[in-house]
Design a protein around this motif. Structure first.
Motif, PDB file in Angstrom:
ATOM      1  N   HIS A  36       0.870  -1.180   0.000  1.00 34.94           N
ATOM      2  CA  HIS A  36       0.000   0.000   0.000  1.00 34.94           C
ATOM      3  C   HIS A  36       0.903   1.226   0.000  1.00 34.94           C
ATOM      4  CE1 HIS A  36      -3.159  -2.720   1.803  1.00 34.94           C
ATOM      5  NE2 HIS A  36      -3.810  -2.127   0.836  1.00 34.94           N
ATOM      6  N   HIS A  37       0.408   2.338  -0.518  1.00 30.09           N
ATOM      7  CA  HIS A  37       1.231   3.538  -0.513  1.00 30.09           C
ATOM      8  C   HIS A  37       0.427   4.752  -0.078  1.00 30.09           C
ATOM      9  CE1 HIS A  37      -0.138   2.725  -4.641  1.00 30.09           C
ATOM     10  NE2 HIS A  37      -0.383   4.017  -4.698  1.00 30.09           N
ATOM     11  N   PHE A  38       1.163   5.704   0.511  1.00 34.96           N
ATOM     12  CA  PHE A  38       0.585   6.884   1.124  1.00 34.96           C
ATOM     13  C   PHE A  38       1.407   8.097   0.758  1.00 34.96           C
ATOM     14  CE2 PHE A  38       0.188   3.252   3.913  1.00 34.96           C
ATOM     15  CZ  PHE A  38      -1.157   3.232   4.229  1.00 34.96           C
ATOM     16  N   CYS A  39       0.766   9.252   0.713  1.00 36.71           N
ATOM     17  CA  CYS A  39       1.559  10.472   0.623  1.00 36.71           C
ATOM     18  C   CYS A  39       2.219  10.663   1.991  1.00 36.71           C
ATOM     19  CB  CYS A  39       0.705  11.665   0.216  1.00 36.71           C
ATOM     20  SG  CYS A  39      -0.554  12.183   1.392  1.00 36.71           S
ATOM     21  N   ARG A  40       3.310  11.372   2.002  1.00 40.62           N
ATOM     22  CA  ARG A  40       4.061  11.547   3.256  1.00 40.62           C
ATOM     23  C   ARG A  40       3.219  12.247   4.325  1.00 40.62           C
ATOM     24  NH1 ARG A  40       9.193   9.918   2.926  1.00 40.62           N
ATOM     25  NH2 ARG A  40      10.017   9.608   0.839  1.00 40.62           N
ATOM     26  N   GLY A  41       2.351  13.177   3.928  1.00 38.22           N
ATOM     27  CA  GLY A  41       1.515  13.889   4.895  1.00 38.22           C
ATOM     28  C   GLY A  41       0.568  12.958   5.634  1.00 38.22           C
ATOM     29  N   CYS A  42      -0.082  12.056   4.900  1.00 42.01           N
ATOM     30  CA  CYS A  42      -1.006  11.106   5.541  1.00 42.01           C
ATOM     31  C   CYS A  42      -0.256  10.114   6.420  1.00 42.01           C
ATOM     32  CB  CYS A  42      -1.825  10.374   4.482  1.00 42.01           C
ATOM     33  SG  CYS A  42      -3.087  11.406   3.703  1.00 42.01           S
ATOM     34  N   LEU A  43       0.897   9.643   5.965  1.00 45.08           N
ATOM     35  CA  LEU A  43       1.674   8.714   6.772  1.00 45.08           C
ATOM     36  C   LEU A  43       2.187   9.402   8.033  1.00 45.08           C
ATOM     37  CD1 LEU A  43       2.657   5.847   7.013  1.00 45.08           C
ATOM     38  CD2 LEU A  43       4.691   6.502   5.721  1.00 45.08           C
ATOM     39  N   GLN A  44       2.564  10.651   7.906  1.00 43.67           N
ATOM     40  CA  GLN A  44       3.021  11.419   9.068  1.00 43.67           C
ATOM     41  C   GLN A  44       1.893  11.542  10.085  1.00 43.67           C
ATOM     42  OE1 GLN A  44       4.355  15.345   8.058  1.00 43.67           O
ATOM     43  NE2 GLN A  44       5.173  15.726  10.076  1.00 43.67           N
ATOM     44  N   GLN A  45       0.685  11.817   9.614  1.00 46.98           N
ATOM     45  CA  GLN A  45      -0.463  11.929  10.522  1.00 46.98           C
ATOM     46  C   GLN A  45      -0.763  10.595  11.207  1.00 46.98           C
ATOM     47  OE1 GLN A  45      -2.138  14.701  11.456  1.00 46.98           O
ATOM     48  NE2 GLN A  45      -3.145  13.362  12.914  1.00 46.98           N
ATOM     49  N   LEU A  46      -0.695   9.498  10.450  1.00 44.88           N
ATOM     50  CA  LEU A  46      -0.935   8.172  11.019  1.00 44.88           C
ATOM     51  C   LEU A  46       0.080   7.863  12.118  1.00 44.88           C
ATOM     52  CD1 LEU A  46      -2.482   5.419  10.812  1.00 44.88           C
ATOM     53  CD2 LEU A  46      -0.726   4.737   9.166  1.00 44.88           C
ATOM     54  N   CYS A  47       1.353   8.124  11.847  1.00 43.52           N
ATOM     55  CA  CYS A  47       2.402   7.875  12.849  1.00 43.52           C
ATOM     56  C   CYS A  47       2.221   8.774  14.068  1.00 43.52           C
ATOM     57  CB  CYS A  47       3.783   8.092  12.233  1.00 43.52           C
ATOM     58  SG  CYS A  47       4.268   6.807  11.063  1.00 43.52           S
ATOM     59  N   SER A  48       1.944  10.053  13.832  1.00 43.20           N
ATOM     60  CA  SER A  48       1.768  10.996  14.947  1.00 43.20           C
ATOM     61  C   SER A  48       0.619  10.582  15.854  1.00 43.20           C
ATOM     62  CB  SER A  48       1.519  12.406  14.417  1.00 43.20           C
ATOM     63  OG  SER A  48       2.653  12.911  13.772  1.00 43.20           O
ATOM     64  N   THR A  49      -0.472  10.130  15.262  1.00 42.35           N
ATOM     65  CA  THR A  49      -1.629   9.690  16.043  1.00 42.35           C
ATOM     66  C   THR A  49      -1.261   8.518  16.942  1.00 42.35           C
ATOM     67  OG1 THR A  49      -3.180  10.468  14.365  1.00 42.35           O
ATOM     68  CG2 THR A  49      -3.985   8.776  15.887  1.00 42.35           C
ATOM     69  N   HIS A  50      -0.552   7.538  16.401  1.00 42.02           N
ATOM     70  CA  HIS A  50      -0.164   6.373  17.208  1.00 42.02           C
ATOM     71  C   HIS A  50       0.828   6.752  18.298  1.00 42.02           C
ATOM     72  CE1 HIS A  50      -2.247   2.907  15.527  1.00 42.02           C
ATOM     73  NE2 HIS A  50      -2.210   3.551  14.375  1.00 42.02           N
ATOM     74  N   VAL A  51       1.719   7.698  18.019  1.00 42.97           N
ATOM     75  CA  VAL A  51       2.659   8.148  19.053  1.00 42.97           C
ATOM     76  C   VAL A  51       1.894   8.820  20.178  1.00 42.97           C
ATOM     77  CG1 VAL A  51       4.509   9.807  19.554  1.00 42.97           C
ATOM     78  CG2 VAL A  51       4.672   8.323  17.545  1.00 42.97           C
ATOM     79  N   LYS A  52       0.958   9.721  19.854  1.00 44.26           N
ATOM     80  CA  LYS A  52       0.162  10.424  20.871  1.00 44.26           C
ATOM     81  C   LYS A  52      -0.653   9.453  21.710  1.00 44.26           C
ATOM     82  CE  LYS A  52      -0.331  14.642  18.208  1.00 44.26           C
ATOM     83  NZ  LYS A  52      -1.232  15.424  17.359  1.00 44.26           N
ATOM     84  N   GLU A  53      -1.182   8.410  21.064  1.00 35.47           N
ATOM     85  CA  GLU A  53      -2.023   7.443  21.759  1.00 35.47           C
ATOM     86  C   GLU A  53      -1.207   6.356  22.469  1.00 35.47           C
ATOM     87  OE1 GLU A  53      -4.676   5.968  18.764  1.00 35.47           O
ATOM     88  OE2 GLU A  53      -5.828   7.834  18.706  1.00 35.47           O
ATOM     89  N   GLY A  54       0.107   6.340  22.253  1.00 37.34           N
ATOM     90  CA  GLY A  54       0.942   5.318  22.870  1.00 37.34           C
ATOM     91  C   GLY A  54       0.708   3.935  22.302  1.00 37.34           C
ATOM     92  N   SER A  55       0.301   3.891  21.050  1.00 36.69           N
ATOM     93  CA  SER A  55      -0.036   2.597  20.444  1.00 36.69           C
ATOM     94  C   SER A  55       0.830   2.290  19.220  1.00 36.69           C
ATOM     95  CB  SER A  55      -1.515   2.583  20.060  1.00 36.69           C
ATOM     96  OG  SER A  55      -1.799   3.636  19.147  1.00 36.69           O
ATOM     97  N   VAL A  56       2.092   2.681  19.281  1.00 41.35           N
ATOM     98  CA  VAL A  56       2.983   2.476  18.133  1.00 41.35           C
ATOM     99  C   VAL A  56       3.099   1.000  17.774  1.00 41.35           C
ATOM    100  CG1 VAL A  56       5.353   2.753  17.306  1.00 41.35           C
ATOM    101  CG2 VAL A  56       4.252   4.601  18.551  1.00 41.35           C
ATOM    102  N   GLU A  57       3.065   0.118  18.769  1.00 42.63           N
ATOM    103  CA  GLU A  57       3.186  -1.317  18.479  1.00 42.63           C
ATOM    104  C   GLU A  57       2.010  -1.834  17.657  1.00 42.63           C
ATOM    105  OE1 GLU A  57       0.744  -0.734  21.983  1.00 42.63           O
ATOM    106  OE2 GLU A  57       2.773  -0.060  21.579  1.00 42.63           O
ATOM    107  N   ALA A  58       0.895  -1.121  17.631  1.00 42.15           N
ATOM    108  CA  ALA A  58      -0.274  -1.526  16.867  1.00 42.15           C
ATOM    109  C   ALA A  58      -0.410  -0.747  15.564  1.00 42.15           C
ATOM    110  CB  ALA A  58      -1.536  -1.331  17.709  1.00 42.15           C
ATOM    111  N   LEU A  59       0.640  -0.045  15.179  1.00 40.23           N
ATOM    112  CA  LEU A  59       0.597   0.784  13.979  1.00 40.23           C
ATOM    113  C   LEU A  59       0.291  -0.063  12.758  1.00 40.23           C
ATOM    114  CD1 LEU A  59       1.057   3.605  12.802  1.00 40.23           C
ATOM    115  CD2 LEU A  59       3.477   3.068  12.657  1.00 40.23           C
ATOM    116  N   ARG A  60      -0.801   0.263  12.102  1.00 39.23           N
ATOM    117  CA  ARG A  60      -1.217  -0.468  10.907  1.00 39.23           C
ATOM    118  C   ARG A  60      -2.104   0.427  10.050  1.00 39.23           C
ATOM    119  NH1 ARG A  60      -3.168  -5.483  11.656  1.00 39.23           N
ATOM    120  NH2 ARG A  60      -2.281  -5.619  13.701  1.00 39.23           N
ATOM    121  N   TRP A  61      -2.184   0.096   8.790  1.00 46.03           N
ATOM    122  CA  TRP A  61      -3.098   0.755   7.867  1.00 46.03           C
ATOM    123  C   TRP A  61      -4.414   0.017   8.003  1.00 46.03           C
ATOM    124  CZ3 TRP A  61      -5.814   3.826   5.402  1.00 46.03           C
ATOM    125  CH2 TRP A  61      -6.401   3.592   4.178  1.00 46.03           C
ATOM    126  N   ALA A  62      -5.484   0.744   8.283  1.00 45.66           N
ATOM    127  CA  ALA A  62      -6.779   0.156   8.634  1.00 45.66           C
ATOM    128  C   ALA A  62      -7.311  -0.823   7.585  1.00 45.66           C
ATOM    129  CB  ALA A  62      -7.796   1.260   8.885  1.00 45.66           C
TER     130      ALA A  62
END
Length: 84
Positions: A36-62
């Motif tokens: 799957h591929h993402f623009c850098r802005g969307c991937l940055q938002q996805l990563c930032s959300t998981h960092v804020k939520e403390g759920s980096v280990e569950a990082l996945r594309w829905a």
């Protein structure tokens, strides 16, 4: 001259799997494994959300059953640095 698959990806237009905007492939990131591929802005938002939520280990594309299995360094690369 024959281009590698990555060079072909970067040289062509790609549609982000999140925002559906067409972007140059060089402005996108293709995930290993599922491809799957993402623009850098969307991937940055996805990563930032998981960092804020403390759920980096569950990082996945829905839309994909695969976990990204990224190291902290991968996630930090796409997470904006906060001023201290």
């Amino acid at each position: 001259m024959c281009q590698t698959p990555q060079e072909e990806f970067e040289a062509s237009q790609q549609r982000c799997s999140v925002c559906f905007e067409e972007q140059p492939g060089s402005s996108c990131v293709r995930l290993p494994g599922c491809r799957h591929h993402f623009c850098r802005g969307c991937l940055q938002q996805l990563c930032s959300t998981h960092v804020k939520e403390g759920s980096v280990e569950a990082l996945r594309w829905a839309a994909c059953v695969r976990a990204l299995q990224w190291s902290t360094a991968h996630v930090q690369h796409f997470t904006p640095q906060r001023p201290r």
